[in-house]
Design an enzyme around this catalytic site. Structure first.
Site, PDB file in Angstrom:
ATOM      1  N   LEU A 136      -6.633  -1.460   8.341  1.00 19.00           N
ATOM      2  CA  LEU A 136      -6.505  -0.625   7.152  1.00 19.00           C
ATOM      3  C   LEU A 136      -5.056  -0.177   7.070  1.00 19.00           C
ATOM      4  O   LEU A 136      -4.421   0.067   8.108  1.00 19.00           O
ATOM      5  CB  LEU A 136      -7.415   0.606   7.234  1.00 19.00           C
ATOM      6  CG  LEU A 136      -8.937   0.387   7.194  1.00 19.00           C
ATOM      7  CD1 LEU A 136      -9.653   1.721   7.370  1.00 19.00           C
ATOM      8  CD2 LEU A 136      -9.361  -0.273   5.892  1.00 19.00           C
ATOM      9  N   ASP A 137      -4.526  -0.053   5.854  1.00 18.29           N
ATOM     10  CA  ASP A 137      -3.166   0.444   5.704  1.00 18.29           C
ATOM     11  C   ASP A 137      -3.059   1.859   6.283  1.00 18.29           C
ATOM     12  O   ASP A 137      -4.055   2.587   6.375  1.00 18.29           O
ATOM     13  CB  ASP A 137      -2.772   0.484   4.221  1.00 18.29           C
ATOM     14  CG  ASP A 137      -2.732  -0.900   3.597  1.00 18.29           C
ATOM     15  OD1 ASP A 137      -2.553  -1.875   4.336  1.00 18.29           O
ATOM     16  OD2 ASP A 137      -2.896  -0.987   2.363  1.00 18.29           O
ATOM     17  N   LYS A 138      -1.841   2.236   6.630  1.00 17.30           N
ATOM     18  CA  LYS A 138      -1.596   3.538   7.258  1.00 17.30           C
ATOM     19  C   LYS A 138      -2.258   4.687   6.503  1.00 17.30           C
ATOM     20  O   LYS A 138      -2.906   5.554   7.103  1.00 17.30           O
ATOM     21  CB  LYS A 138      -0.083   3.778   7.355  1.00 17.30           C
ATOM     22  CG  LYS A 138       0.301   5.153   7.882  1.00 17.30           C
ATOM     23  CD  LYS A 138       1.810   5.353   7.826  1.00 17.30           C
ATOM     24  CE  LYS A 138       2.189   6.773   8.223  1.00 17.30           C
ATOM     25  NZ  LYS A 138       3.649   7.013   8.084  1.00 17.30           N
ATOM     26  N   ARG A 239      -4.790  -2.796  -3.527  1.00 13.44           N
ATOM     27  CA  ARG A 239      -3.666  -2.123  -4.175  1.00 13.44           C
ATOM     28  C   ARG A 239      -2.917  -3.069  -5.115  1.00 13.44           C
ATOM     29  O   ARG A 239      -2.571  -2.699  -6.255  1.00 13.44           O
ATOM     30  CB  ARG A 239      -2.725  -1.563  -3.100  1.00 13.44           C
ATOM     31  CG  ARG A 239      -3.389  -0.532  -2.203  1.00 13.44           C
ATOM     32  CD  ARG A 239      -2.600  -0.257  -0.931  1.00 13.44           C
ATOM     33  NE  ARG A 239      -1.290   0.312  -1.221  1.00 13.44           N
ATOM     34  CZ  ARG A 239      -0.360   0.502  -0.296  1.00 13.44           C
ATOM     35  NH1 ARG A 239      -0.591   0.143   0.970  1.00 13.44           N
ATOM     36  NH2 ARG A 239       0.804   1.031  -0.624  1.00 13.44           N
TER      37      ARG A 239
END
Length: 307
Positions: A136-138, A239
């Protein structure tokens, strides 16, 4: 370790053929090995990831042993949604990097997992990513699964590749889609100029197939709560796809508008809400639901009041 692949069908780039046959290695890792002169075609070293491989070619890849990396365990409270001897599912908070990377070596989810699990993590992801099946992105919050054994890792990874594992997200976006639901099927690759970003890139120029299904959960005036379901798992996929149809995720620093809505957001308002998978040992269905984090709940309340 040396692996040999006999090409029996099709004709494609060297890195793609290898990634299709070597499921335990990411495509980026394969490209790195090609650049390091670890791959040969029909006995001859090859440094070009774009080389067109032909039927009958014999590909050999030498994988050097992993260099030990001194990753320190870090005691950190983990919001555990599910855990047994084979895997655990964690509700990741915003701001937490999943695995060590430049700028983040000792404050990642992996560091916390080492403190929690000790040496009971799979090694397939390499010394920097023990147990990590997907990322998962930060600043994306929510459910992420971690494998405690190589067998569990391979089983879970195969589910993701076969699209039997179901990964569902909730995101708040700018605008209101003209349709109640849809599918975005647009290939994604690294942005040709800004290397921090991904972009919609045609497949013949290196883009990788990326498919996102979506439907509007709630219309909020000039904003919407969207339910996303991933069919593939490219970097920044939701995104990039959401921005590509004119509805970027609120708070997204890379692909959004940057407009403030009066709520202090740590990043994009995107949450890995539900993870459904088959248990690698028992075969039972596991469904883990991660509650919305406080900052997304607050933003949702603000948008409902404005509506």
């Amino acid at each position: 370790m040396t692996i040999t692949v006999d090409v029996t069908q099709g004709c494609d780039r060297l890195d793609r053929i290898l990634s299709q046959n070597l499921k335990d290695l990411s495509r980026s890792r394969i490209q790195q090995l090609i650049e390091q002169n670890c791959v040969s075609v029909n006995g001859e070293p090859c440094l070009s990831k774009k080389l067109k491989v032909q039927v009958g070619d014999r590909l050999t890849i030498d994988i050097p042993p992993a260099e030990p990396l001194n990753i320190q365990p870090l005691e950190m409270p983990l919001d555990i949604l599910y855990e047994d001897d084979h895997l655990l599912i964690v509700n990741k908070p915003a701001g937490l990097v999943v695995h060590p990377a430049p700028g983040h070596y000792n404050d990642t989810l992996v560091n916390a997992l080492l403190a929690h699990c000790g040496d009971r993590l799979s090694g397939i992801g390499g010394v920097q990513r023990p147990g990590i099946v997907h990322r998962l992105d930060k600043d994306t919050t929510g459910a992420i699964v971690i494998a405690k054994s190589d067998r569990a890792h391979q089983h879970l990874q195969a589910q993701i590749q076969a699209k039997t594992a179901r990964r569902e997200y909730l995101g708040l976006v700018y605008g209101s889609p003209s349709q109640p639901s849809g599918t975005i099927n647009r290939p994604i690759a690294r942005h040709p100029v800004d290397r921090k970003k991904m972009a919609i890139i045609p497949e013949d120029q290196g883009g990788r197939v990326a498919v996102t299904h979506w439907n509007v959960q709630e219309a909020l005036g000039n904003y919407s709560l969207i339910h996303f379901r991933l069919e593939t798992g490219r970097t920044h996929q939701i995104r990039v796809h959401s921005a590509s149809i004119g509805h970027p995720i609120i708070g997204d620093p890379l692909y959004g508008s940057g407009r403030s809505l009066g709520v202090n957001l740590p990043g994009q308002a995107l949450h890995a809400w539900k993870l459904t998978l088959e248990h690698p040992q028992s075969g039972d269905t596991i469904e883990a639901i991660a509650p919305l984090p406080p900052h997304i709940k607050k933003l949702l309340q603000v948008l409902k009041r404005r509506r």
